[in-house]
Design an enzyme around this catalytic site. Sequence first.
Site, mmCIF file in Angstrom:
data_model
loop_
_atom_site.group_PDB
_atom_site.id
_atom_site.type_symbol
_atom_site.label_atom_id
_atom_site.label_comp_id
_atom_site.label_asym_id
_atom_site.label_seq_id
_atom_site.Cartn_x
_atom_site.Cartn_y
_atom_site.Cartn_z
ATOM 1 C CB THR A 9 -0.903 -0.016 1.247
ATOM 2 O OG1 THR A 9 -1.782 -1.121 1.111
ATOM 3 C CG2 THR A 9 -1.728 1.235 1.392
ATOM 4 C CE1 TYR A 54 -3.672 -0.491 -1.429
ATOM 5 C CE2 TYR A 54 -5.599 0.419 -0.343
ATOM 6 C CZ TYR A 54 -4.475 -0.380 -0.313
ATOM 7 O OH TYR A 54 -4.168 -1.072 0.811
ATOM 8 C CB SER A 99 2.612 -8.033 1.237
ATOM 9 O OG SER A 99 1.647 -7.897 2.251
ATOM 10 C CB THR A 134 0.591 -3.650 6.467
ATOM 11 O OG1 THR A 134 -0.707 -3.686 5.853
ATOM 12 C CG2 THR A 134 1.169 -2.255 6.385
ATOM 13 C CG ASP A 135 -2.605 -7.464 3.990
ATOM 14 O OD1 ASP A 135 -2.888 -6.701 4.936
ATOM 15 O OD2 ASP A 135 -3.315 -7.570 2.974
ATOM 16 C CE LYS A 150 -2.911 -5.019 8.279
ATOM 17 N NZ LYS A 150 -2.996 -4.889 6.826
ATOM 18 C CD GLU A 170 -4.498 -32.589 27.338
ATOM 19 O OE1 GLU A 170 -4.704 -33.678 27.904
ATOM 20 O OE2 GLU A 170 -5.074 -31.527 27.648
HETATM 21 C C1 SIN Z 1 -0.289 -5.311 1.106
HETATM 22 O O1 SIN Z 1 -0.073 -5.972 2.119
HETATM 23 O O2 SIN Z 1 0.465 -5.306 0.131
HETATM 24 C C2 SIN Z 1 -1.547 -4.515 1.001
HETATM 25 C C3 SIN Z 1 -1.998 -3.985 2.290
HETATM 26 C C4 SIN Z 1 -1.043 -3.006 2.905
HETATM 27 O O3 SIN Z 1 0.095 -2.797 2.499
HETATM 28 O O4 SIN Z 1 -1.485 -2.379 3.908
#
Ligand code: SIN
Length: 350
Positions: free
Chosen positions: A37, A51, A84, A115-116, A188, A307
């Site tokens: 992003t 986008y 990503s 960010t993903d 995240k 366990e």
């Molecule tokens: C991505 O992970 O490429 C899209 C979302 C982001 O960067 O926030």
Amino acid sequence: MILCTFLLVTVFLLLSAATASAEEEKPSVHLLATGGTIAGKASSETATTGYEAGALRVQELLSALPEVSDYARVTGEEIASIDSKDMTEDIWLSLAGRANELAGEKDGLVVIHGTDTMEETAWFLQLTVSPSVPLVLTGAMRPATAVSADGPMNLLNAVRLAADPSAAGKGVLVMMNDTIFGAGNVTKGNTLSLDTFRSPDGPLGYMNDGKPFWCALPVRIPCGKAPFDVSHLSRLPKVYILYGNACADGVMVQAAVQAGAEGIVYAGCGNGSIHREDEKELAKAVLQGIPVVRSSHAGSGSVIAAENSYEKEHFIRGGSLNPQKARILLQLALTRTKDSREIQKMFETY
Ligand code: SIN
């Protein structure tokens, strides 16, 4: 007149030399762009969804942010231009290879990333890249074209952090929203908020007016060399994450085995607890030579012995790694061994 001209030329030459040497003294920081992003272009300045991620080139991001050159001699290149969520092993291996080459040449490295899956790439790089220089990942939640985009300040702070000697020896870092996180436990935590990254154990520090302020020291940080050498690899072992839930019936475990899983991470509930129907199938998988790591979808805390049956079945305790990071460590561990005891040691070390 001749004397005047001579003096002027001398002063000019001295000033130019001083400027050039001040420039030379700035740390060198190299950007490795992968998209996201932060490089995203939307159809309007008010759009924050819908986008195209990774649409802008690294040079376009740099031209829009001339301030970075006050802090470092910044260069950059594209490794990929993706959203990503579409990260691939090929890109990871190229990124690790290039970062290892540059670690001997530059003072700091910044990876521009969506960010993903940023937390996964940060963890993969911590395990595979020489820790000799600061390596910082950054990105943005708003596309570059949005009003009040967060990317430029994140990128500026990432460059300042990568150029700062105090960032060395702290492992791979994620710098988002003025906050510094360690690769091992950043995640995240919000689908849309600018303040989306968090660490269950707290961040390592903050960027206060462009300077790092450290409030915690990371643990289990590689020193000397990267824990895993991936330079000879063209693929990583196939490891699936299975999500534990009520009323499980073991079918997803059977499906993973049939699909050729070389390892399984079970994102169980609580302390890595496994539904008994899934447990039966996982125990069979271990007997077929497929290591199984117990992790948890609880969001924080460690997975420890529980366990007795889990220990007898040689399930590996995933510790504090979330399932997506446990998957990466298991993949890398499997490049060396399939022995559950040896893999358990790696989970206790990294
Ligand atoms: C991505 O992970 O490429 C899209 C979302 C982001 O960067 O926030």
